[in-house]
Design an enzyme around this catalytic site. Structure first.
Site, PDB file in Angstrom:
ATOM      1  N   GLU A 245       0.825  -1.211   0.000  1.00  0.00           N
ATOM      2  CA  GLU A 245       0.000   0.000   0.000  1.00  0.00           C
ATOM      3  C   GLU A 245       0.856   1.257   0.000  1.00  0.00           C
ATOM      4  O   GLU A 245       0.657   2.171  -0.801  1.00  0.00           O
ATOM      5  CB  GLU A 245      -0.919  -0.008   1.232  1.00  0.00           C
ATOM      6  CG  GLU A 245      -1.824   1.204   1.327  1.00  0.00           C
ATOM      7  CD  GLU A 245      -2.744   1.280   0.139  1.00  0.00           C
ATOM      8  OE1 GLU A 245      -2.528   2.157  -0.724  1.00  0.00           O
ATOM      9  OE2 GLU A 245      -3.675   0.464   0.039  1.00  0.00           O
ATOM     10  N   ASP A 249       1.145   3.939  -3.153  1.00  0.00           N
ATOM     11  CA  ASP A 249       0.710   5.324  -2.978  1.00  0.00           C
ATOM     12  C   ASP A 249       1.800   6.317  -3.347  1.00  0.00           C
ATOM     13  O   ASP A 249       1.559   7.302  -4.044  1.00  0.00           O
ATOM     14  CB  ASP A 249       0.267   5.563  -1.527  1.00  0.00           C
ATOM     15  CG  ASP A 249      -1.007   4.824  -1.155  1.00  0.00           C
ATOM     16  OD1 ASP A 249      -1.738   4.404  -2.066  1.00  0.00           O
ATOM     17  OD2 ASP A 249      -1.271   4.659   0.053  1.00  0.00           O
ATOM     18  N   SER A 441      -6.964   1.624  -4.275  1.00  0.00           N
ATOM     19  CA  SER A 441      -5.792   2.242  -3.634  1.00  0.00           C
ATOM     20  C   SER A 441      -4.878   2.910  -4.644  1.00  0.00           C
ATOM     21  O   SER A 441      -4.123   3.815  -4.289  1.00  0.00           O
ATOM     22  CB  SER A 441      -4.971   1.183  -2.896  1.00  0.00           C
ATOM     23  OG  SER A 441      -5.470   0.983  -1.611  1.00  0.00           O
TER      24      SER A 441
END
Length: 541
Positions: A245, A249, A441
């Protein structure tokens, strides 16, 4: 410690509205929390004056104006400090400034139980032991109204990251730069002078990975700064955990917005940690992010009302200050991993840009096909989307017909979309490994990067942009996704509960946002199309 004075102790105890927590039936091994253990809670107090949410996107406050008008009510702060002293709780030395409206109190389990009228236990959930609070928080009557939330008594996980690692070798995958090219992000543009904030509730990054990854893209690695919230840390472990994650990002947002600085706010995965992280980012005058990306969340039903209100209030503050917050809409289709139809929070907050997912096929600057992301048949997820059971229909979404499937109407999710299918995922580097990752995400940082480019190019931040993008002429700035479904809802012309208004046409969106604030023109009517029989739902206000 016996109270020295007894102003609050004799008062009738009243339930703090929205503090109710359902019993944790899935847990095992219950025993009392150790009474001498020390914990810290965040007490959120009322504003001096409520924000005028109807003017968000039209008016914008300076930080000085915000602090003077909408920071913590001094009378409420004084009450909480007196309450803390009476019950043997300590106000933390680094308690945030008044604009955060947050007072951090530390004390023993025994003192906390007495102060907040709760019973704290230890329970085991999925192999880990947590401190658990069930039922309601009960405060002395004088504090009701002054206190809006008490967060941190319970430390079980609040949210999940919304990323999906592609299980097989991907036939189609893209670098973030290639995705940006397909979505016509302005060629050769930079986001120099802009800062992208990223909220993380676990995992971490390694600088060596970023250096190698951006070298492979032919770009200079971004300047990445970490901010610790509630003792959260940059803690990389392995590629199978939350590191996926964090790296997704950073790599996606920075690759599509070269020159932008990136600030990662690491916080514990609790309701307190999440809300404190957003508040920290919004009021961070040192780094001053103009856009904040959030890729964590959970079904609305998994949150207490006080937590949702507190996080939404932080997002309102961002909107008032001209800061955009982009949020992943979830990866489990219209159910959001729960029973029935659900939307993910904080994507369902009306004060964030909710980002849904598509399956994108194309090359160069040409999109061959784009449909709703739904790989549930192969257990690789689907975009979240639907109608909020908590937040009413915002005025700017009134003609999106999000209300058509529920009595009374609710906020429709998502607002916008972008490539999220792991089958057409993003090439990233995590803990030394090259991987293909998808999920909504990826869409939140993609849109955060686009907003950063916009802010640099237009010389002003996009801020709370929903009123502009839902206006009639905004449809020209989107690829309208008209095929596919996320379970209960199907795509169709105009806004839908799978992909929102669609995926971006970057240069047109930047031109749109560079224009003036929208006037109240009649908006194009678009409809939500349920693919299955509609379920009756009640919207709480």
């Amino acid at each position: 410690m016996a109270p020295k004075t007894s102003r609050f102790s004799p008062q009738q105890r009243v339930v703090l509205p929205g503090s109710e927590k359902a019993p944790l039936t899935a847990a095992t091994g219950e025993k009392p929390a150790r009474s001498s253990s020390v914990l810290t809670v965040s007490v959120i107090v009322r504003r001096k004056r409520p924000l005028n949410t109807k003017r968000l996107g039209k008016d914008r406050l300076t930080r000085t104006q915000y602090r003077q008008q909408h920071a913590a009510d001094p009378a409420a702060v004084k009450l909480v400090r007196a309450f803390a002293k009476e019950f043997g709780l300590t106000v933390e030395k680094d308690t945030p400034k008044p604009e955060r409206r947050t007072i951090q109190l530390s004390g023993t389990v025994a003192a906390m139980q007495q102060a907040f009228g709760v019973t704290l236990t230890q329970k085991t959930l999925e192999g880990s032991v947590y401190r658990v609070r069930e039922g309601s928080i009960r405060l002395p009557a004088e504090l009701i109204g002054a206190v809006e939330a008490v967060l941190g008594l319970d430390n079980r996980p609040q949210a999940k990251p919304h990323f999906r690692v592609h299980a097989k070798a991907a036939n189609t995958s893209y670098t973030p730069v290639q995705v940006a090219q397909l979505y016509q992000f302005p060629s050769g543009a930079t986001a120099t002078g802009q800062t992208i904030g990223i909220i993380e509730l676990g995992g971490g990054y390694r600088k060596a990975d970023l250096t190698a990854y951006f070298k492979g893209l032919g770009q200079k690695a971004p300047k990445v700064t970490t901010v610790s919230v509630d003792k959260g840390k940059n803690s990389p472990s392995n590629a199978n955990g939350a590191d996926g994650e964090v790296m997704l990002d950073i790599e996606v947002s920075a690759a599509v917005a070269p020159g932008a600085k990136v600030v990662v706010y690491f916080a514990p995965n609790t309701d307190r940690g999440f809300i404190d992280a957003v508040g920290t980012a919004v009021h961070d005058t040192a780094n001053n992010p103009s856009v904040i990306s959030i890729s964590w969340g959970g079904p609305e039903s998994s949150w207490t009302a006080q937590s949702m209100s507190a996080l939404d209030a932080a997002c309102q503050s961002a909107a008032a200050l001209g800061i955009t917050i982009t949020v992943a809409a979830g990866d489990n289709g219209s159910s959001d991993g729960a029973s029935g139809n659900n939307v993910d929070f904080p994507a369902s907050s009306p004060h964030v840009l909710a980002c849904g997912g598509t399956k994108l096929i194309g090359s160069g600057g040409t999109i061959t096909s784009e449909a709703v992301w739904n790989e549930q048949a192969s257990n690789e997820g689907a975009t979240g989307g639907g109608v909020s059971n908590v937040f009413p229909l915002p005025s700017w979404q009134a003609n999106a017909k999000a209300a058509s499937s529920v009595s009374g109407g609710g906020r429709g999710v998502p607002d916008v979309s972008g490539d999220a299918d792991p089958v057409t995922g993003y090439q990233v580097r995590v803990d030394g490994q090259s991987m293909v990752i998808g999920g909504t995400s990826a869409v939140a940082p993609l849109w955060a990067g686009l907003i950063a480019l916009n802010n640099q190019q237009n010389g002003k931040s996009a801020g709370f942009l929903q009123p502009q993008i839902y206006a009639a002429k905004a449809s020209s700035a989107f690829h309208d996704i008209v095929s596919g479904n996320n379970g209960a809802f199907s795509a169709g012309p105009g806004w839908d509960a799978c992909t929102g208004l669609g995926s971006p046409i970057g240069v047109k969106l930047i031109a749109l946002l560079g224009g003036s604030t929208p006037t109240k023109k009649k908006k194009k009517s678009v409809r939500m199309r349920p693919a299955k029989k509609k379920a009756s739902r009640k919207v709480k206000r």
